[in-house]
Design a protein around this motif. Structure first.
Motif, PDB file in Angstrom:
ATOM      1  N   MET A 151       0.848  -1.198   0.000  1.00  0.00           N
ATOM      2  CA  MET A 151       0.000   0.000   0.000  1.00  0.00           C
ATOM      3  C   MET A 151       0.883   1.247   0.000  1.00  0.00           C
ATOM      4  O   MET A 151       1.974   1.252   0.583  1.00  0.00           O
ATOM      5  N   GLU A 210      -2.526   5.979   1.044  1.00  0.00           N
ATOM      6  CA  GLU A 210      -3.567   5.152   1.667  1.00  0.00           C
ATOM      7  C   GLU A 210      -3.523   5.258   3.195  1.00  0.00           C
ATOM      8  O   GLU A 210      -4.563   5.215   3.842  1.00  0.00           O
ATOM      9  N   GLU A 220      -5.321   8.406   4.139  1.00  0.00           N
ATOM     10  CA  GLU A 220      -6.777   8.210   4.107  1.00  0.00           C
ATOM     11  C   GLU A 220      -7.262   7.523   5.383  1.00  0.00           C
ATOM     12  O   GLU A 220      -8.284   7.897   5.950  1.00  0.00           O
TER      13      GLU A 220
END
Length: 904
Positions: A786, A790, A793
C-alpha cells in the motif's frame, strides 16, 4: 534443647578485638535489668517500620564496620575439584523484586538521637507503615502493630497445638511391622499401605486422613507393564481402520504415561541422581567483531586505534553510556579503568593515525561517545527490521540452539535451563557490590568441565579447542560447569525450572518445612528457655534463633578476602545493631547481594537485654556481636531436633504455615478480581509478618497514575453512554434525575481536552502500526504494498473521531452509537462499564497496597505453591491469575498433586 559443654561452639579466632566471657554472671544480669526500664513495654515480634527508606553510604570500606579489614574466613576455601550440586533454595528471588540502595547525601545528626543507647546508623528514621500499606482500614481504633502481634501470637499458638497433636497421633498409632511413620525422629519413615480411594477430577487419589503425610512417603500407583501399554496403544478410533499410531495417539500416550515423580517414593531418596545422561554441551557467545575503521575511542581529543582485545573492553563501557546508574558510579568506573589499562599494557597501548604509541592514563580524557553512537545506530537498525526478517533471524537462532535445549536424563527428555555460556562484559553485581565494573573475561572451552554418562557421546568442543575435563558424576545434577573470574564462583548448566530434578528440589524444600511443623513448639520452648542461660554460647545461640525465627534474618556465612562484605545474623557487628529502650532494635547492614537491610523491630525484653550484654564494653565498632557462635554450629544444633534442619528452613516454614492458617480462615467471595485481591491481602500479611519487604519501585507513582487515567477514561465513557440514553429518550432525565446524567466534577474541561487529544493520538498510532504490519505481510507474500497516500486516508478516521468528540464536548450532546440503539442496550453497557471500573479500582488498590511488600518473594520462594493451588481450586479462580506460564511450568508438580482439601 541445650547443648552440652562438649558441643558448645568455640569462640571465633579473631586477630583483634575482645571476646565475650564464657559465662554470664548474675551480677551482669542484674545490672542489665536495672538499665532496661520496663515501662512503656511494647509487644515483641513484629517489625514496626517498613525500611529501608533512608539512603545509605555504602561506598566507604567502613560501612560494615571492618576497621581492621574483612573478617578472616573460618571455613576452608571451596575446593576447585568439588562438584556438589549448587544450592538454589534462596537464590531464586527475581532481581526486580529486591530492595535497591542508592548513594547517600551526607545528613546532619539529629539531637534527638541522644535518647538511644547507641548512636544510630541513620540520622533520620524512615516513616512508619501506613495502615493502607498492609490492607488495614485507616479508621481502626486498634493500633496496627497490636493487631499484627495478636495475629502472630495466635498463629504461633496454633502451630504449637498442631505440633503436639501430630506427635500424639504418631505415638498413639499401633505398632506394626510396616509402620506409617517412625516414632523416633531419627529413624527413617517407612511408606504406609494405603486403602483404595476414589479418583478426583484432577487425577490425584484423595485420602483426607493422611493430609499430613508427606507426598514422598505415599505409595505410587501401579505402573502398566510393557505388554499392557502396547495393547492399549494399538486401539483404533473406528472400525476397520489400520492399527497404526498417529501423532495424536502418541500425544495421548505421552499424556497417559506422564511421569508423576511426586508419587514415586523411590526417587530422590539416595545420592545417585541419574543412571544415563546425554546432552550436547553448551553454546558459546559469538567471537568479537571489531568496530568499523571510522569508529574510534577518542583520547585527549585524538582518535586512537586499539588492539582487538582492548577495543572489545572499550566497547563494554562505551555501549552502556545510557546506563547512568553504572557509568556514573565511582566504584564501577574505577574498577573498569583498572582492568582496561591492564589490557592496554598487555596489548601495547593505543596508536594514533600516524602509528605513534598513545599511553592511556586518565579516564577523564577518554571519550566513548563515538562507540556508543555506533552501537545505538546498530540497535535502531535492528529494531527497524521488517517483522518477517526479524522472524527469520529468530528462527535461524532457534534452529542453531535447538540441539542444546534438551538432554536425555534416564531416558526422559528434559529441558535444559541456562545452556548458553555467559558472554564477556562488565560485571554489574547486585546492590552495592565492591567489584562492580570489573571485566568478565570470555570463557573458553578449556575452562569448562562436562558432566555426562559414561556410555554417551561426549559433545565436540569448538574447532581447535578441548574441554578442561569430562566427568561422570552421577551425584551431581549439573551438565557443565566453569569458574568465572570475578568472584571465583562456579557456574553450572542445570536443568530448567520445569524439569523433574528442579521440581524435586522445590518439593523437598517445602516438605522439609512441613516436617518442621512437628517440632516447632519444642524448638521455640527451648530457645526461649536458653535466652536466660548461664553460658554465653547458649544465650547467643538462642538469641540468634529467636531473630531468625521471628524476623526472618538470614543466618549469614563467612566471607573470603575478595568477597562483598555482607552479613547475616551470626556475623552481625557492633555497629549493625542499635538499641532503643525499652525493647526496640534497629538493624542496619548490607545483607544478601550487597542490598541494604534496614528494619526497626520490637523484641522480647530478654532478647533486648542479651543484645546489650553482647555489645557491652570493651566491645566497639568492628567487633562481632555473636562472637561465640558460628553458622555451622547453629545448624548443627538445629539438626538435633530434625535431620536436615537449617536456619533457612524457618523462612519457608513461617511463610507457608502463616499462609495456610490465613487461607483456612478465609471465605473468599465476589468476582474473580475480588478473590484475587483477598489472596493478595493474605500474601501481603505473610510478607509483613515474615519481613519480606522492598522499597517503592521508581516507576510506581507513574504506574498508579496510568491506571487512574484508564479509570477516568472509563468514567468519561460512562458519562457519554448516559448521554446517549438522553439522545434516545429525553424523558429519562426526569425519570432518573439530573444527577444521574451529570459529568463527574473532577473530569473538568481541561481534563476532557487532554483526554480527547490522547485518544486521537492512540488511534493514529494503532492505524499506523496496522498499516505497517499489513505492508510487511504483503511484501512477504509477494503482493503489492500500500502507498503512503492510503495511510493518510486511514488516518482521517482518527481526525474525524477527534472532531466528533470535540463537538460533543462543546454542545454537551452525544449521539447514540451502535445498530438499533435502545435504552435497554445502553443500560446494559453502563452495567458493563461499572463492572470494569470496579475491577480496575480493585487492581489499583491492590497495587498500591503491595508497593512496599515483596509479594513475589513470598509467593515464589517461601509459600508452598500447593497452598496457592488449594486456593485456586477451592474458590474457582484460574491458576493463571497467580502463576505466570513460567511459574506454572516450575510448579507443575504442585498443580497436579493436590486438591482443595490438601493441608500444609
Amino acid at each position: 534443647m541445650s547443648s552440652s559443654s562438649d558441643d558448645a561452639p568455640i569462640a571465633r579466632d579473631r586477630a583483634n578485638g575482645p571476646i565475650s566471657e564464657d559465662h554470664i554472671s548474675k551480677e551482669v544480669d542484674r545490672k542489665m535489668d536495672q538499665e532496661t526500664p520496663s515501662n512503656g513495654h511494647v509487644e515483641p515480634g513484629v517489625s514496626i517500620r517498613m525500611g529501608p527508606i533512608d539512603e545509605m553510604d555504602v561506598d566507604a570500606p567502613a560501612t560494615n564496620g571492618n576497621v581492621n579489614g574483612k573478617r578472616k574466613a573460618r571455613s576452608s576455601i571451596t575446593n576447585g575439584n568439588s562438584y556438589k550440586e549448587a544450592s538454589s533454595d534462596e537464590d531464586d528471588e527475581p532481581l526486580n523484586k529486591r530492595r535497591r540502595t542508592s548513594q547517600q547525601v551526607a545528613q546532619p545528626k539529629d539531637d534527638s538521637e541522644s535518647e538511644l543507647s547507641d548512636v544510630p546508623l541513620v540520622a533520620r528514621k524512615p516513616p512508619k507503615a501506613s495502615p493502607a500499606q498492609i490492607g488495614e482500614s485507616s479508621d481502626s481504633d486498634t493500633p496496627l502493630n497490636t493487631k499484627l502481634v495478636q495475629k502472630k501470637e495466635k498463629i504461633e499458638q496454633a502451630a504449637a497445638k498442631e505440633a503436639k497433636a501430630i506427635r500424639n497421633k504418631e505415638k498413639a498409632a499401633p505398632k506394626r511391622k510396616v509402620k506409617e511413620e517412625s516414632d523416633s525422629d531419627d529413624e527413617p519413615i517407612v511408606k504406609k499401605k494405603k486403602q483404595p480411594a476414589k479418583r478426583v477430577s484432577n487425577g490425584v487419589k484423595k485420602n483426607e486422613s493422611d493430609s499430613d503425610v508427606p507426598l514422598a512417603k505415599k505409595k505410587a500407583p501401579a505402573k502398566k507393564t510393557k505388554a499392557e501399554t502396547a495393547t492399549a496403544t494399538k486401539k483404533t478410533k473406528g472400525k476397520g481402520k489400520a492399527e497404526t499410531k498417529t501423532e495424536q495417539d502418541e500425544e495421548a500416550q505421552d499424556e497417559e504415561e506422564e511421569y508423576r515423580w511426586w508419587e514415586d517414593p523411590t526417587k530422590g531418596d539416595g545420592t545417585k541422581k541419574w543412571t544415563t545422561l546425554e546432552h550436547n554441551g553448551v553454546v558459546f557467545p559469538p567471537p568479537y567483531q571489531p568496530l568499523p575503521k571510522h569508529v574510534k575511542l577518542i583520547y585527549d581529543g585524538v582518535p586512537v586505534t586499539l588492539h582487538p582485545d582492548a577495543e572489545e573492553v572499550a566497547t563494554f563501557f562505551g555501549s552502556m553510556l545510557n546506563s547512568t546508574h553504572n557509568v556514573e558510579n565511582p566504584t564501577f568506573v574505577k574498577n573498569f579503568f583498572e582492568d582496561f589499562t591492564a589490557v592496554l599494557k598487555k596489548t601495547g597501548h593505543a596508536k594514533d593515525k600516524d602509528g605513534n604509541t598513545v599511553t592511556i592514563k586518565s579516564f577523564e580524557k577518554c571519550d566513548f561517545k563515538p562507540i556508543f553512537e555506533w552501537f545505538e545506530s546498530e540497535r535502531l537498525k535492528k529494531k527497524a527490521l521488517p517483522a518477517a526478517e526479524k522472524k527469520a533471524l529468530k528462527e535461524e537462532k532457534d534452529a542453531a540452539e535447538a540441539p542444546y535445549m534438551y538432554c536425555i536424563w534416564d531416558g526422559r527428555k528434559q529441558k535444559v535451563g541456562n545452556f548458553r555460556v555467559e558472554p564477556p562484559g562488565l560485571f554489574r553485581g547486585r546492590g552495592e557490590h565492591p567489584k562492580t565494573g570489573r571485566v568478565k573475561k570470555r570463557v573458553m572451552p578449556e575452562q569448562i568441565t562436562i558432566n555426562i554418562g559414561k556410555e554417551a557421546k561426549v559433545p565436540e568442543p569448538p574447532a581447535g579447542h578441548r574441554w578442561k575435563e569430562v566427568k561422570h558424576d552421577q551425584e551431581g545434577t549439573w551438565l557443565a560447569m566453569w569458574q568465572e573470574n570475578i568472584n571465583g564462583a562456579y557456574k553450572y548448566v542445570m536443568l530448567a525450572a520445569n524439569s523433574d530434578i528442579k521440581g524435586q528440589s522445590d518439593y523437598k524444600k517445602f516438605e522439609k518445612a512441613r516436617e518442621l511443623k512437628k517440632h516447632i513448639d519444642r524448638i521455640r520452648k527451648d530457645y526461649k528457655r536458653d535466652l536466660k542461660g548461664e553460658k554465653m554460647a547458649d544465650r547467643q545461640r538462642a538469641t540468634a534463633i529467636y531473630l531468625i525465627d521471628q524476623f526472618a534474618l538470614r543466618a549469614g556465612n563467612e566471607k573470603g578476602e575478595d568477597e562483598a562484605d555482607t552479613v547475616g545474623c551470626c556475623s552481625l557487628k557492633y555497629e549493625h545493631v542499635t538499641l532503643k529502650p525499652p525493647n526496640t532494635v534497629i538493624f542496619d547492614f548490607l545483607g544478601k547481594d550487597s542490598i541494604r537491610f534496614y528494619d526497626e523491630v520490637t523484641v522480647d525484653e530478654q532478647v533486648f537485654k542479651n543484645l546489650k550484654i553482647f555489645k557491652k564494653a570493651p566491645k566497639t565498632s568492628g567487633d562481632d556481636i555473636f562472637d561465640r557462635l558460628t553458622t555451622s554450629a547453629l545448624n548443627k544444633h538445629l539438626t538435633s531436633y530434625m535431620p536436615g534442619l537449617t536456619a533457612k528452613v524457618f523462612r519457608t516454614y513461617n511463610a507457608s504455615w502463616t499462609m495456610a492458617r490465613l487461607l483456612k480462615e478465609m471465605k473468599a467471595t465476589g468476582t474473580i478480581p475480588e478473590k484475587v485481591k483477598q489472596y493478595n491481602d493474605a500474601n501481603r500479611q505473610v510478607a509483613i509478618l515474615c519481613n519480606h519487604k522492598r522499597t517503592v519501585a521508581a516507576g510506581h507513582a507513574g504506574s498508579i497514575e496510568k491506571m487512574q487515567q484508564k479509570i477516568n477514561g472509563l468514567r468519561y465513557q460512562l458519562w457519554r453512554t448516559k448521554q446517549m440514553i438522553l439522545d434516545i429518550d429525553p424523558k429519562q432525565k426526569k425519570k432518573k434525575g439530573a444527577d444521574y446524567f451529570a459529568r463527574p466534577e473532577d473530569l473538568d474541561d481541561e481534563w476532557v481536552q487532554q483526554h480527547i487529544d490522547a485518544e486521537v493520538e492512540e488511534k493514529r498510532q494503532k492505524i499506523t502500526k496496522k498499516f505497517e504490519k499489513d505492508n510487511e505481510k504483503r511484501k512477504a507474500d509477494g503482493e503489492k504494498e500500500m502507498k503512503p497516500k492510503e495511510l493518510d486516508e486511514l488516518l482521517k478516521e482518527a481526525e474525524d473521531f477527534g472532531k466528533k468528540m470535540r463537538k460533543e464536548h462543546k454542545t454537551g450532546k452525544v449521539e447514540a452509537e451502535g445498530k438499533g440503539p435502545t435504552v435497554e442496550k445502553m443500560e446494559a453497557n453502563i452495567e458493563k462499564l461499572n463492572q470494569r471500573i470496579d475491577n480496575m479500582k480493585i487492581q489499583m488498590e491492590d497495587k498500591e497496597g503491595n508497593k512496599e511488600v515483596a509479594l513475589g518473594t513470598s509467593k515464589i520462594n517461601y509459600i508452598d505453591p500447593r497452598l496457592t493451588v488449594v486456593f485456586s481450586k477451592k474458590f474457582n479462580v484460574p491458576i493463571e491469575r497467580f502463576f505466570s506460564k513460567t511459574l506454572r511450568e516450575k510448579f507443575d508438580w504442585a498443580i497436579k498433586s493436590v486438591d482443595e482439601d490438601w493441608e500444609f
